[in-house]
Design a protein around this motif. Structure first.
Motif, PDB file in Angstrom:
ATOM      1  N   PRO A 113     -37.296  60.637 -74.633  1.00  0.00           N
ATOM      2  CA  PRO A 113     -37.013  61.100 -76.110  1.00  0.00           C
ATOM      3  C   PRO A 113     -38.052  62.206 -76.414  1.00  0.00           C
ATOM      4  CG  PRO A 113     -37.273  58.840 -76.070  1.00  0.00           C
ATOM      5  CD  PRO A 113     -37.655  59.163 -74.776  1.00  0.00           C
ATOM      6  N   VAL A 114     -37.465  63.302 -77.007  1.00  0.00           N
ATOM      7  CA  VAL A 114     -38.209  64.725 -77.238  1.00  0.00           C
ATOM      8  C   VAL A 114     -39.587  64.162 -78.014  1.00  0.00           C
ATOM      9  CG1 VAL A 114     -38.093  66.870 -78.443  1.00  0.00           C
ATOM     10  CG2 VAL A 114     -36.388  66.234 -77.047  1.00  0.00           C
ATOM     11  N   THR A 115     -39.447  63.270 -78.836  1.00  0.00           N
ATOM     12  CA  THR A 115     -40.544  63.039 -79.864  1.00  0.00           C
ATOM     13  C   THR A 115     -41.713  62.409 -78.853  1.00  0.00           C
ATOM     14  OG1 THR A 115     -39.097  62.259 -81.706  1.00  0.00           O
ATOM     15  CG2 THR A 115     -41.408  61.293 -81.528  1.00  0.00           C
ATOM     16  N   ARG A 132     -39.164  71.713 -80.545  1.00  0.00           N
ATOM     17  CA  ARG A 132     -38.715  70.620 -80.945  1.00  0.00           C
ATOM     18  C   ARG A 132     -37.062  70.779 -80.869  1.00  0.00           C
ATOM     19  NH1 ARG A 132     -39.212  65.418 -83.106  1.00  0.00           N
ATOM     20  NH2 ARG A 132     -41.418  65.773 -83.753  1.00  0.00           N
ATOM     21  N   ALA A 133     -36.549  71.805 -81.731  1.00  0.00           N
ATOM     22  CA  ALA A 133     -35.098  71.893 -81.965  1.00  0.00           C
ATOM     23  C   ALA A 133     -34.463  72.332 -80.477  1.00  0.00           C
ATOM     24  CB  ALA A 133     -34.926  72.821 -82.800  1.00  0.00           C
ATOM     25  N   ASP A 134     -35.378  73.205 -79.551  1.00  0.00           N
ATOM     26  CA  ASP A 134     -34.620  73.648 -78.337  1.00  0.00           C
ATOM     27  C   ASP A 134     -34.625  72.709 -77.439  1.00  0.00           C
ATOM     28  OD1 ASP A 134     -33.395  76.114 -77.167  1.00  0.00           O
ATOM     29  OD2 ASP A 134     -35.365  76.211 -76.237  1.00  0.00           O
ATOM     30  N   LEU A 135     -35.802  71.781 -77.509  1.00  0.00           N
ATOM     31  CA  LEU A 135     -35.734  70.717 -76.583  1.00  0.00           C
ATOM     32  C   LEU A 135     -34.657  69.675 -76.821  1.00  0.00           C
ATOM     33  CD1 LEU A 135     -39.634  70.225 -76.300  1.00  0.00           C
ATOM     34  CD2 LEU A 135     -38.224  70.783 -74.535  1.00  0.00           C
ATOM     35  N   GLU A 136     -34.355  69.283 -78.186  1.00  0.00           N
ATOM     36  CA  GLU A 136     -33.205  68.308 -78.545  1.00  0.00           C
ATOM     37  C   GLU A 136     -32.002  69.135 -77.904  1.00  0.00           C
ATOM     38  OE1 GLU A 136     -33.566  65.518 -79.481  1.00  0.00           O
ATOM     39  OE2 GLU A 136     -35.316  65.351 -80.626  1.00  0.00           O
ATOM     40  N   THR A 137     -31.743  70.333 -78.412  1.00  0.00           N
ATOM     41  CA  THR A 137     -30.566  71.056 -77.779  1.00  0.00           C
ATOM     42  C   THR A 137     -30.349  70.875 -76.321  1.00  0.00           C
ATOM     43  OG1 THR A 137     -30.553  72.705 -79.740  1.00  0.00           O
ATOM     44  CG2 THR A 137     -29.232  73.246 -77.603  1.00  0.00           C
ATOM     45  N   ARG A 139     -31.905  68.673 -74.085  1.00  0.00           N
ATOM     46  CA  ARG A 139     -31.670  67.242 -73.907  1.00  0.00           C
ATOM     47  C   ARG A 139     -30.361  66.914 -74.244  1.00  0.00           C
ATOM     48  NH1 ARG A 139     -33.451  62.005 -73.605  1.00  0.00           N
ATOM     49  NH2 ARG A 139     -32.567  60.712 -74.548  1.00  0.00           N
ATOM     50  N   ASN A 140     -29.519  67.536 -75.369  1.00  0.00           N
ATOM     51  CA  ASN A 140     -28.152  66.990 -75.385  1.00  0.00           C
ATOM     52  C   ASN A 140     -27.085  67.742 -74.482  1.00  0.00           C
ATOM     53  OD1 ASN A 140     -28.948  65.422 -77.668  1.00  0.00           O
ATOM     54  ND2 ASN A 140     -28.696  67.029 -79.099  1.00  0.00           N
TER      55      ASN A 140
END
Length: 145
Positions: A113-115, A132-137, A139-140
């Motif tokens: 998880p990014v968190t 955070r947003a780029d890592l989430e993108t 990851r997805n």
């Protein structure tokens, strides 16, 4: 020499000098991933000299040079591959350690998880919240493929 242990396998630091390489070997590091381009600044130690010293001490050396904030998918994949195939413990470095910790976070985004990644980075003094947003993108996109 300020080594920051991020997790059980990976630590990060700012640019080591030639004298630091032997200390890293004595500390048990078996792999170094250099994320700083060669000849980035005039005061930068010679990368080839560092690499030769590390290899003479049995340390595996990877170079994945990136410019600050410019992490191509190929760079992230190379970093992830180096982490996966490396003998522990692994040390990543660049000028300040920031690019190395960024690449570590991207390389691990598909599996954690990014968190959690942000928390581990924060615990050793690196604020990855702006990623955070780029890592989430990332990851997805990676998890779906």
């Amino acid at each position: 020499m300020d080594i920051k242990q991020v997790d059980e396998r990976f630590s990060v630091m700012a640019q080591p000098g030639i004298d630091d390489i032997e200390q890293l070997a004595n500390a048990g590091f078996r792999t170094i991933i250099a994320s700083r381009p060669r000849n980035e600044t005039d005061d930068q130690p010679d990368t080839e000299t560092l690499k030769n010293k590390a290899e003479s001490l049995g340390i595996t050396w990877y170079e994945i040079p990136v410019e600050p904030g410019k992490y191509a998918p190929e760079d992230i994949e190379a970093f992830a591959s180096a982490l996966q195939s490396s003998t522990d413990p692994v040390l990543g470095y660049c000028r300040t350690g920031k690019r190395a910790i960024h690449l570590w976070a991207y390389a691990n985004a598909a599996h954690h998880p990014v968190t959690d990644l942000l928390g581990k980075a924060s615990a050793v003094g690196y604020d990855l919240e702006p990623l955070r947003a780029d890592l989430e993108t990332y990851r997805n996109r990676t998890v779906k493929n």
